[in-house]
Design a protein around this motif. Sequence first.
Motif, PDB file in Angstrom:
ATOM      1  N   GLU A   1       5.289   4.361   2.069  1.00 26.26           N
ATOM      2  CA  GLU A   1       5.914   5.777   2.677  1.00 26.26           C
ATOM      3  C   GLU A   1       6.625   5.734   4.106  1.00 26.26           C
ATOM      4  OE1 GLU A   1       2.638   8.711   3.145  1.00 26.26           O
ATOM      5  OE2 GLU A   1       2.370   8.941   0.805  1.00 26.26           O
TER       6      GLU A   1
ATOM      7  N   ASN B   1       3.723  10.481  -4.129  1.00 26.85           N
ATOM      8  CA  ASN B   1       2.528  10.469  -3.090  1.00 26.85           C
ATOM      9  C   ASN B   1       1.549  11.318  -4.072  1.00 26.85           C
ATOM     10  OD1 ASN B   1       3.406  13.267  -2.967  1.00 26.85           O
ATOM     11  ND2 ASN B   1       3.649  13.090  -0.913  1.00 26.85           N
TER      12      ASN B   1
ATOM     13  N   SER C   1       7.791   4.038  -4.884  1.00 26.42           N
ATOM     14  CA  SER C   1       6.570   4.268  -5.467  1.00 26.42           C
ATOM     15  C   SER C   1       5.757   3.035  -5.283  1.00 26.42           C
ATOM     16  CB  SER C   1       6.751   4.661  -6.576  1.00 26.42           C
ATOM     17  OG  SER C   1       5.221   5.115  -7.122  1.00 26.42           O
ATOM     18  N   ASP C   2       4.312   2.834  -5.530  1.00 22.81           N
ATOM     19  CA  ASP C   2       3.843   1.867  -5.976  1.00 22.81           C
ATOM     20  C   ASP C   2       3.592   1.913  -7.154  1.00 22.81           C
ATOM     21  OD1 ASP C   2       1.990   3.981  -6.199  1.00 22.81           O
ATOM     22  OD2 ASP C   2       0.363   2.978  -4.789  1.00 22.81           O
TER      23      ASP C   2
ATOM     24  N   THR D   1       0.977  -1.262   0.075  1.00 20.40           N
ATOM     25  CA  THR D   1       0.092  -0.044  -0.107  1.00 20.40           C
ATOM     26  C   THR D   1       0.841   1.158  -0.190  1.00 20.40           C
ATOM     27  OG1 THR D   1       0.035   0.229   2.541  1.00 20.40           O
ATOM     28  CG2 THR D   1      -1.733  -1.313   1.350  1.00 20.40           C
ATOM     29  N   GLN D   2       0.052   2.409  -0.389  1.00 19.83           N
ATOM     30  CA  GLN D   2       0.826   3.728  -0.299  1.00 19.83           C
ATOM     31  C   GLN D   2       1.340   3.924   0.957  1.00 19.83           C
ATOM     32  OE1 GLN D   2       1.838   5.816  -2.898  1.00 19.83           O
ATOM     33  NE2 GLN D   2       2.462   7.607  -1.536  1.00 19.83           N
TER      34      GLN D   2
ATOM     35  N   GLU E   1       0.772   2.701  -9.100  1.00 17.63           N
ATOM     36  CA  GLU E   1       0.072   3.565  -9.595  1.00 17.63           C
ATOM     37  C   GLU E   1       0.431   5.018  -9.677  1.00 17.63           C
ATOM     38  OE1 GLU E   1      -4.829   4.587  -8.774  1.00 17.63           O
ATOM     39  OE2 GLU E   1      -3.648   3.576  -7.163  1.00 17.63           O
ATOM     40  N   GLN E   2       1.140   5.321  -8.672  1.00 18.47           N
ATOM     41  CA  GLN E   2       1.702   6.825  -8.301  1.00 18.47           C
ATOM     42  C   GLN E   2       2.785   7.015  -9.173  1.00 18.47           C
ATOM     43  OE1 GLN E   2       0.463   8.719  -6.271  1.00 18.47           O
ATOM     44  NE2 GLN E   2      -0.913   7.539  -5.500  1.00 18.47           N
TER      45      GLN E   2
END
Length: 200
Positions: free
Chosen positions: A85, A97, A110-111, A80-81, A113-114
Motif C-alpha cells: 500500500e 485491500n 496486490s499481494d 506485506t499488505q 492473497e488479496q
Amino acid sequence: LELASSILIANLADEHLEHSELEISDPELAMRSSMIPILLSSSTLEHEIAFALELMRENALEAEKKDRSHIGCIAIAGFTQFEIEEFGKSKDLHVLNGEKKLLDGKVFLSDLEQTKGFEFDTMVIVNCNEGIIPPSGIPNEEMYRFVSQLYVAMTRAKDQLILSYSNHKSKWLDNQKVELPEDDWTTFIDEENILASLKY
C-alpha cells in the motif's frame, strides 16, 4: 489452470492435497483459453515492476483500439499488505485491500492473497524468487498456505499470465513437471520505455 494445477501437484505432498479446502479447478473444464503463461526475468525487482507497468500500458492501448476495456494486476510476492500500500501511494496506483470491488482503476497492485475473488485481463506476479516463493525457513505444515496463495493469484488471469523473477527463480517453477517457457522481459518490452518510470 493447467500451469497452476501442475505447480500444486509438483510441490505439495499428497496429504496436503487430500486435506485441502482449496477449490482446485479441472483445467479440462475451463470455459476459455488464453496465451501460454511465461516466466520472464530481469535484473532487479524494480525493473520487473517497471516492465510490468509498461506491459499494462501497452495492453490497455491495444484493448482501446478494439473498443475494449483492460484491467490488469501486478501481484508482488514477499511483501506485506502495508508495504504494498505504501508503494502504491508512491506510484499513485490502486492497491487491492480486501474490498470486494474494483474501483475506477485500470492497474492494481496486490499481494498474492488479496487477488482472490477477482479476475484480470493481464495478471503479472513479480518477485518469484527462490527464498520468496516459498519464504525461506517456513515449516512444512505452512507450505500449503503459500502454494495455495500462488495458485489463486495465477488463476486470476483471463487473457495473459506472466510470472517474473530477478534473482534465482523459485524452485517451485524450476521443476520438470512444470511446463513454463522462459525468456527475458526485454524480448517483449523495449527497455528504453521503462527508463522514465525508473527515475521516480
